[in-house]
Structures are given as structure tokens and as C-alpha cells.
Design a protein around this motif. Structure first.
Motif, PDB file in Angstrom:
ATOM      1  N   LYS A   1       0.812  -1.216   0.000  1.00  0.00           N
ATOM      2  CA  LYS A   1       0.000   0.000   0.000  1.00  0.00           C
ATOM      3  C   LYS A   1       0.848   1.269   0.000  1.00  0.00           C
ATOM      4  O   LYS A   1       0.582   2.194  -0.756  1.00  0.00           O
ATOM      5  N   ASP A   2       1.868   1.318   0.842  1.00  0.00           N
ATOM      6  CA  ASP A   2       2.659   2.534   1.002  1.00  0.00           C
ATOM      7  C   ASP A   2       4.040   2.321   0.389  1.00  0.00           C
ATOM      8  O   ASP A   2       4.863   1.607   0.944  1.00  0.00           O
TER       9      ASP A   2
ATOM     10  N   HIS B   1       3.821   8.279   1.450  1.00  0.00           N
ATOM     11  CA  HIS B   1       2.745   8.897   2.219  1.00  0.00           C
ATOM     12  C   HIS B   1       3.297   9.919   3.219  1.00  0.00           C
ATOM     13  O   HIS B   1       2.754  11.017   3.357  1.00  0.00           O
TER      14      HIS B   1
ATOM     15  N   LYS C   1       8.848   6.806   3.085  1.00  0.00           N
ATOM     16  CA  LYS C   1       7.514   6.382   2.666  1.00  0.00           C
ATOM     17  C   LYS C   1       6.875   7.539   1.900  1.00  0.00           C
ATOM     18  O   LYS C   1       6.890   8.683   2.361  1.00  0.00           O
TER      19      LYS C   1
END
Length: 60
Positions: free
Chosen positions: A2-3, A45, A43
């Protein structure tokens, strides 16, 4: 995954910075990163949140 995790080189390209500048900012804890085996990782995000914080600080 996801990240997505980015390398220092990828972050420098993403932020349109020299790699040395990105490294310095990470070492000074001004960029949200962490080390894995001596190499910086970030990351995506966390970087996006950091960018938003920088934008908010610029408006003050």
C-alpha cells in the motif's frame, strides 16, 4: 504494498532536489525518513504529509 518506499535518489527526483540536498535534509531530520542498513528510505505517504505541512507553514 500500500505505502511505497522510496530511495534517496527517488526522493531527490520527486522533490526536484540535488541528492546531496535531500541527504542533508534527511540527516538533519527535516525530511521524514529512516535508515535501512545505512541507506535512507522514505515512505511516499510520509513525504506527501510533509509537503502539506510545509505548504501550511508557508501560509502563516
Amino acid at each position: 504494498m500500500k505505502d511505497k518506499v522510496l530511495t534517496l535518489k527517488q526522493v531527490a527526483e520527486y522533490l526536484q532536489l540535488a541528492e546531496k540536498t535531500a541527504y542533508r535534509l534527511a540527516a538533519e531530520k527535516k525530511l521524514p525518513g529512516f535508515k535501512v542498513g545505512g541507506s535512507w528510505r522514505f515512505k511516499r505517504h510520509d513525504l506527501e504529509e510533509w509537503i502539506e505541512q510545509q505548504k501550511q507553514q508557508g501560509r502563516k
